[in-house]
Design a protein around this motif. Sequence first.
Motif, PDB file in Angstrom:
ATOM      1  N   GLY A 233      58.168  66.148  69.189  1.00 21.17           N
ATOM      2  CA  GLY A 233      58.896  65.248  69.834  1.00 21.17           C
ATOM      3  C   GLY A 233      60.241  65.751  70.503  1.00 21.17           C
ATOM      4  N   ASP A 234      60.561  66.983  70.171  1.00 22.89           N
ATOM      5  CA  ASP A 234      61.857  67.446  70.718  1.00 22.89           C
ATOM      6  C   ASP A 234      61.616  68.456  71.915  1.00 22.89           C
ATOM      7  OD1 ASP A 234      63.870  69.923  70.809  1.00 22.89           O
ATOM      8  OD2 ASP A 234      64.882  68.259  69.582  1.00 22.89           O
ATOM      9  N   PRO A 235      62.615  68.187  73.132  1.00 23.62           N
ATOM     10  CA  PRO A 235      62.021  68.966  74.238  1.00 23.62           C
ATOM     11  C   PRO A 235      62.293  70.290  74.044  1.00 23.62           C
ATOM     12  CG  PRO A 235      64.241  67.405  74.442  1.00 23.62           C
ATOM     13  CD  PRO A 235      63.481  67.135  73.165  1.00 23.62           C
ATOM     14  N   VAL A 236      63.360  70.765  73.322  1.00 22.25           N
ATOM     15  CA  VAL A 236      63.572  72.433  73.030  1.00 22.25           C
ATOM     16  C   VAL A 236      62.379  72.915  72.378  1.00 22.25           C
ATOM     17  CG1 VAL A 236      64.823  73.914  71.729  1.00 22.25           C
ATOM     18  CG2 VAL A 236      65.966  72.146  73.115  1.00 22.25           C
ATOM     19  N   ARG A 237      61.877  72.428  71.317  1.00 23.10           N
ATOM     20  CA  ARG A 237      60.563  72.843  70.860  1.00 23.10           C
ATOM     21  C   ARG A 237      59.469  72.617  71.685  1.00 23.10           C
ATOM     22  NH1 ARG A 237      63.264  70.448  66.026  1.00 23.10           N
ATOM     23  NH2 ARG A 237      62.289  68.476  66.196  1.00 23.10           N
TER      24      ARG A 237
ATOM     25  N   MET B 290      59.538  75.523  73.675  1.00 20.99           N
ATOM     26  CA  MET B 290      59.362  76.804  73.043  1.00 20.99           C
ATOM     27  C   MET B 290      57.875  77.226  73.041  1.00 20.99           C
ATOM     28  SD  MET B 290      61.934  76.844  69.924  1.00 20.99           S
ATOM     29  CE  MET B 290      63.646  77.525  70.314  1.00 20.99           C
ATOM     30  N   VAL B 291      57.251  75.975  72.605  1.00 21.55           N
ATOM     31  CA  VAL B 291      55.540  75.834  72.635  1.00 21.55           C
ATOM     32  C   VAL B 291      55.202  76.514  73.994  1.00 21.55           C
ATOM     33  CG1 VAL B 291      53.601  74.686  72.125  1.00 21.55           C
ATOM     34  CG2 VAL B 291      55.400  74.321  70.523  1.00 21.55           C
ATOM     35  N   ALA B 292      55.502  75.941  75.010  1.00 20.94           N
ATOM     36  CA  ALA B 292      55.089  76.206  76.479  1.00 20.94           C
ATOM     37  C   ALA B 292      55.272  77.743  76.403  1.00 20.94           C
ATOM     38  CB  ALA B 292      55.893  75.392  77.287  1.00 20.94           C
ATOM     39  N   ARG B 293      56.449  78.246  76.076  1.00 19.80           N
ATOM     40  CA  ARG B 293      56.761  79.674  76.360  1.00 19.80           C
ATOM     41  C   ARG B 293      55.811  80.514  75.406  1.00 19.80           C
ATOM     42  NH1 ARG B 293      56.586  84.085  75.613  1.00 19.80           N
ATOM     43  NH2 ARG B 293      57.919  85.743  75.834  1.00 19.80           N
ATOM     44  N   LEU B 294      55.717  79.830  73.987  1.00 23.93           N
ATOM     45  CA  LEU B 294      54.878  80.964  73.330  1.00 23.93           C
ATOM     46  C   LEU B 294      53.172  80.738  73.813  1.00 23.93           C
ATOM     47  CD1 LEU B 294      56.177  80.045  69.850  1.00 23.93           C
ATOM     48  CD2 LEU B 294      56.078  82.151  71.095  1.00 23.93           C
TER      49      LEU B 294
ATOM     50  N   GLU C  90      66.754  82.552  75.097  1.00 21.68           N
ATOM     51  CA  GLU C  90      67.258  82.806  76.273  1.00 21.68           C
ATOM     52  C   GLU C  90      67.596  81.542  77.078  1.00 21.68           C
ATOM     53  OE1 GLU C  90      65.123  85.769  78.608  1.00 21.68           O
ATOM     54  OE2 GLU C  90      65.533  87.462  77.243  1.00 21.68           O
ATOM     55  N   PRO C  91      66.417  80.719  77.379  1.00 19.19           N
ATOM     56  CA  PRO C  91      66.825  79.562  78.365  1.00 19.19           C
ATOM     57  C   PRO C  91      67.827  78.465  78.037  1.00 19.19           C
ATOM     58  CG  PRO C  91      64.728  79.634  77.669  1.00 19.19           C
ATOM     59  CD  PRO C  91      65.330  80.622  76.869  1.00 19.19           C
ATOM     60  N   PHE C  92      68.135  78.780  76.650  1.00 18.62           N
ATOM     61  CA  PHE C  92      68.816  77.320  76.123  1.00 18.62           C
ATOM     62  C   PHE C  92      70.235  77.446  75.688  1.00 18.62           C
ATOM     63  CE2 PHE C  92      64.385  77.445  74.437  1.00 18.62           C
ATOM     64  CZ  PHE C  92      63.883  76.066  75.336  1.00 18.62           C
ATOM     65  N   PRO C  93      70.929  76.708  76.136  1.00 21.76           N
ATOM     66  CA  PRO C  93      72.408  76.747  75.836  1.00 21.76           C
ATOM     67  C   PRO C  93      72.908  76.557  74.428  1.00 21.76           C
ATOM     68  CG  PRO C  93      72.178  74.781  77.275  1.00 21.76           C
ATOM     69  CD  PRO C  93      70.922  75.504  76.918  1.00 21.76           C
ATOM     70  N   ILE C  94      72.157  76.934  73.447  1.00 20.97           N
ATOM     71  CA  ILE C  94      72.422  76.701  71.949  1.00 20.97           C
ATOM     72  C   ILE C  94      72.500  77.891  71.322  1.00 20.97           C
ATOM     73  CG2 ILE C  94      71.173  74.200  72.250  1.00 20.97           C
ATOM     74  CD1 ILE C  94      68.768  75.439  70.941  1.00 20.97           C
TER      75      ILE C  94
ATOM     76  N   HIS D  88      64.895  75.450  65.057  1.00 21.28           N
ATOM     77  CA  HIS D  88      63.876  74.659  65.910  1.00 21.28           C
ATOM     78  C   HIS D  88      62.715  75.728  65.464  1.00 21.28           C
ATOM     79  CE1 HIS D  88      65.675  71.875  68.457  1.00 21.28           C
ATOM     80  NE2 HIS D  88      66.657  72.652  68.704  1.00 21.28           N
ATOM     81  N   ILE D  89      62.746  77.014  65.257  1.00 16.47           N
ATOM     82  CA  ILE D  89      61.567  77.735  65.047  1.00 16.47           C
ATOM     83  C   ILE D  89      60.962  77.408  63.651  1.00 16.47           C
ATOM     84  CG2 ILE D  89      60.975  79.992  64.599  1.00 16.47           C
ATOM     85  CD1 ILE D  89      62.660  81.024  66.982  1.00 16.47           C
ATOM     86  N   GLN D  90      62.101  77.276  62.561  1.00 16.78           N
ATOM     87  CA  GLN D  90      61.673  76.930  61.335  1.00 16.78           C
ATOM     88  C   GLN D  90      60.837  75.153  61.319  1.00 16.78           C
ATOM     89  OE1 GLN D  90      65.053  76.841  59.193  1.00 16.78           O
ATOM     90  NE2 GLN D  90      65.297  79.032  58.878  1.00 16.78           N
ATOM     91  N   VAL D  91      61.321  74.543  62.144  1.00 19.62           N
ATOM     92  CA  VAL D  91      60.415  73.290  62.289  1.00 19.62           C
ATOM     93  C   VAL D  91      59.144  73.380  62.743  1.00 19.62           C
ATOM     94  CG1 VAL D  91      60.438  71.059  63.221  1.00 19.62           C
ATOM     95  CG2 VAL D  91      62.561  71.886  62.380  1.00 19.62           C
ATOM     96  N   LEU D  92      59.048  74.345  63.764  1.00 17.65           N
ATOM     97  CA  LEU D  92      57.761  74.654  64.392  1.00 17.65           C
ATOM     98  C   LEU D  92      56.733  75.088  63.264  1.00 17.65           C
ATOM     99  CD1 LEU D  92      58.752  75.725  68.013  1.00 17.65           C
ATOM    100  CD2 LEU D  92      57.297  73.457  67.385  1.00 17.65           C
ATOM    101  N   GLU D  93      57.232  76.325  62.685  1.00 15.42           N
ATOM    102  CA  GLU D  93      56.419  76.815  61.519  1.00 15.42           C
ATOM    103  C   GLU D  93      56.174  76.012  60.416  1.00 15.42           C
ATOM    104  OE1 GLU D  93      57.024  81.303  59.486  1.00 15.42           O
ATOM    105  OE2 GLU D  93      58.630  80.221  60.049  1.00 15.42           O
ATOM    106  N   ALA D  94      57.211  75.301  60.066  1.00 15.21           N
ATOM    107  CA  ALA D  94      56.701  74.163  59.016  1.00 15.21           C
ATOM    108  C   ALA D  94      55.710  73.130  59.412  1.00 15.21           C
ATOM    109  CB  ALA D  94      58.279  73.512  58.519  1.00 15.21           C
TER     110      ALA D  94
END
Length: 115
Positions: A19-23, A26-30, A42-46, A54-60
């Motif tokens: 539901g989050d655009p950053v995640r 990331m999925v699209a990149r992976l 790299e592409p995010f200003p965060i 965000h990675i932890q959420v995707l992993e969980a």
Amino acid sequence: MPIDKRDDGQLDRAFTALGDPVRRAMVARLSRGEATVNELAEPFPITKQAVSRHIQVLEAAGLITRSRDGQRRPCRLDPAALEALTSWIDTYRLATEAQYRRLDDVLDTLKEQQR
């Protein structure tokens, strides 16, 4: 076929994660291959801390895995998790398409009767 009740939590976590655009980015990149946290950031200003979260959420959610390769900790998509989501969606897509086909048949019958 609907996903098993014991899988509901995993399904909820996966859709919440997506539901989050950053995640989603990331999925699209992976989807193009493994990447490190720095490469994903790299592409995010965060901050790196936000990227790590965000990675932890995707992993969980079971969508990605991380491994250790020397000093590198590359992230990878879990194809089985994506397949489970696709399968769940397809179940409802196919049922809906069947309903529309039946509706088309009814409409065709009505058109024939009007001629």
